[in-house]
Design a protein around this motif. Structure first.
Motif, PDB file in Angstrom:
ATOM      1  N   ARG A  33       0.821  -1.213   0.000  1.00  0.00           N
ATOM      2  CA  ARG A  33       0.000   0.000   0.000  1.00  0.00           C
ATOM      3  C   ARG A  33       0.856   1.264   0.000  1.00  0.00           C
ATOM      4  O   ARG A  33       0.482   2.283  -0.606  1.00  0.00           O
ATOM      5  N   GLU A  34       2.009   1.205   0.630  1.00  0.00           N
ATOM      6  CA  GLU A  34       2.875   2.373   0.697  1.00  0.00           C
ATOM      7  C   GLU A  34       3.378   2.812  -0.680  1.00  0.00           C
ATOM      8  O   GLU A  34       3.729   3.972  -0.877  1.00  0.00           O
ATOM      9  N   ALA A  36       1.614   3.092  -3.335  1.00  0.00           N
ATOM     10  CA  ALA A  36       0.585   3.943  -3.950  1.00  0.00           C
ATOM     11  C   ALA A  36      -0.547   4.098  -2.943  1.00  0.00           C
ATOM     12  O   ALA A  36      -1.574   3.412  -3.040  1.00  0.00           O
ATOM     13  N   PRO A  37      -0.379   4.967  -1.963  1.00  0.00           N
ATOM     14  CA  PRO A  37      -1.335   5.062  -0.848  1.00  0.00           C
ATOM     15  C   PRO A  37      -2.783   5.320  -1.264  1.00  0.00           C
ATOM     16  O   PRO A  37      -3.713   4.923  -0.548  1.00  0.00           O
ATOM     17  N   LEU A  38      -2.995   5.976  -2.389  1.00  0.00           N
ATOM     18  CA  LEU A  38      -4.355   6.275  -2.833  1.00  0.00           C
ATOM     19  C   LEU A  38      -4.981   5.133  -3.627  1.00  0.00           C
ATOM     20  O   LEU A  38      -6.153   5.206  -4.015  1.00  0.00           O
ATOM     21  N   GLY A  39      -4.225   4.074  -3.861  1.00  0.00           N
ATOM     22  CA  GLY A  39      -4.739   2.942  -4.623  1.00  0.00           C
ATOM     23  C   GLY A  39      -4.477   3.082  -6.107  1.00  0.00           C
ATOM     24  O   GLY A  39      -4.324   4.189  -6.628  1.00  0.00           O
ATOM     25  N   SER A  40      -4.414   1.959  -6.799  1.00  0.00           N
ATOM     26  CA  SER A  40      -4.152   1.941  -8.232  1.00  0.00           C
ATOM     27  C   SER A  40      -5.437   1.735  -9.021  1.00  0.00           C
ATOM     28  O   SER A  40      -6.384   1.097  -8.543  1.00  0.00           O
ATOM     29  N   GLY A  52     -10.505   2.580  -7.930  1.00  0.00           N
ATOM     30  CA  GLY A  52     -11.068   3.899  -7.679  1.00  0.00           C
ATOM     31  C   GLY A  52     -12.429   3.790  -7.024  1.00  0.00           C
ATOM     32  O   GLY A  52     -12.738   2.823  -6.321  1.00  0.00           O
ATOM     33  N   LYS A 219      -7.147  -4.809   0.658  1.00  0.00           N
ATOM     34  CA  LYS A 219      -7.312  -3.366   0.447  1.00  0.00           C
ATOM     35  C   LYS A 219      -6.497  -2.574   1.469  1.00  0.00           C
ATOM     36  O   LYS A 219      -6.070  -1.451   1.192  1.00  0.00           O
ATOM     37  N   HIS A 223      -2.144  -1.680  -2.754  1.00  0.00           N
ATOM     38  CA  HIS A 223      -2.788  -0.645  -3.559  1.00  0.00           C
ATOM     39  C   HIS A 223      -3.503  -1.215  -4.772  1.00  0.00           C
ATOM     40  O   HIS A 223      -4.219  -0.492  -5.482  1.00  0.00           O
TER      41      HIS A 223
END
Length: 309
Positions: A33-34, A36-40, A52, A219, A223
């Motif tokens: 997760r680190e 891409a903290p906002l998710g891919s 998203g 989750k 990410h």
């Protein structure tokens, strides 16, 4: 390597001999997760996305049987708001006497239907030797549960450059599943969608035990987008809808669902496939559940994006 030596990391990169440094805090740093903290968000076929806020539906029969069957299936997918068509050309089965798929002809049918319908096509690749062939006809390469730790295959799909749907091995822990994804990312392909499809347990009431807790766990840890296959996860069509709705509620990014224009005539896994009415009932109810969560179904692409387009 230790991550408390930034001077060493900088020197290694400056040498021009090192492309990437990996610290020792994670067994799967690229999926962590680190990273891409906002998710891919993964794009399928150049136009539709998984990840998203929105919720993507990938659907179709377990196996490609004929042009007519796949054409009818594509129409069903679009009627329910699906964004991609799945179908297996190569079918690794537990029994050598079960239908093994149409193979090359199945790929040609998929490619043609993808071009005609405008739907990206998703199909399974079963060995490294056929990765290039499958990639010529499909927009998305699926790794099935039996190949979840086929590391040669994982590296090959990482190198081919097409998005990958990576199913969890039915005997894999969450950590092993993420490490399998790491093989694909480490080979240069960041476009991986994880798919929870059930694990083997002591319970015989369902084909597998669909582990929805894994969605929330992944989750948190990764990410990468996570979708759920309630069809293979249960093996019974009457269980697909409730588990699909539960997948949305727990935070999944989409579904991979078996649908078929005539489930009773299906050559593969007909007992878990939804017919037209059941599919439309599911997607209609799903829209309401997603709305209550502040989410929507992913909008299908406006322009043709299938592999044969």
């Amino acid at each position: 390597m230790p991550d408390d030596r930034p001077d060493l990391v900088e020197a290694l990169h400056a040498s021009g001999l090192v492309q990437r440094t990996v610290t020792d805090h994670s067994d799967a740093p690229l999926t962590d997760r680190e990273a891409a903290p906002l998710g891919s968000i993964v794009t399928l076929g150049g136009a539709v996305t998984v990840g998203g806020v929105d919720f993507g539906l990938i659907a179709g029969p377990c196996a490609v049987e004929s042009y007519e069957q796949m054409s009818a299936s594509a129409s069903l997918v679009k009627a329910g708001g699906g964004v991609a068509l799945r179908g297996g050309a190569f079918k690794p089965r537990s029994s050598p006497y079960s239908f093994q798929g149409l193979k090359d002809e199945g790929l040609r049918i998929l490619s043609k239907i993808g071009a005609e319908s405008g739907l990206p096509v998703v199909t399974e690749v079963v060995d490294a030797a056929t990765v290039e062939l499958v990639a010529e006809h499909a927009d998305v390469l699926q790794i099935g549960t039996r190949n979840a730790q086929n590391f040669t295959l994982l590296q090959a799909v990482g190198e081919i450059g097409k998005p990958v749907v990576l199913k969890r091995g039915f005997g894999c822990t969450v950590g092993e599943w993420l490490q399998a994804a790491e093989y694909v990312l480490a080979a240069g392909n960041p476009d991986v969608v994880l798919c929870e499809r059930g694990i083997r347990s002591f319970e015989p009431a369902t084909r597998f035990t669909l582990d929805l807790s894994a969605v929330a766990v992944v989750k948190h840890l990764s990410h990468l987008p996570v979708i759920v296959d309630p069809s293979h996860g249960t093996g019974h069509r009457h269980l697909v809808k409730p588990l699909a709705l539960a997948a949305a509620a727990v935070g999944a990014d989409g579904l991979l669902v078996d649908i078929h224009p005539e489930p009773t005539a299906a050559l593969c896994d007909g007992k878990q496939a939804l017919d037209r009415d059941s599919w439309l009932d599911l997607t209609g109810t799903l829209s309401g559940v997603l709305a209550s969560l502040g989410r929507n179904l992913t909008v299908p692409a406006a322009e043709p994006v299938g592999a044969g387009a």
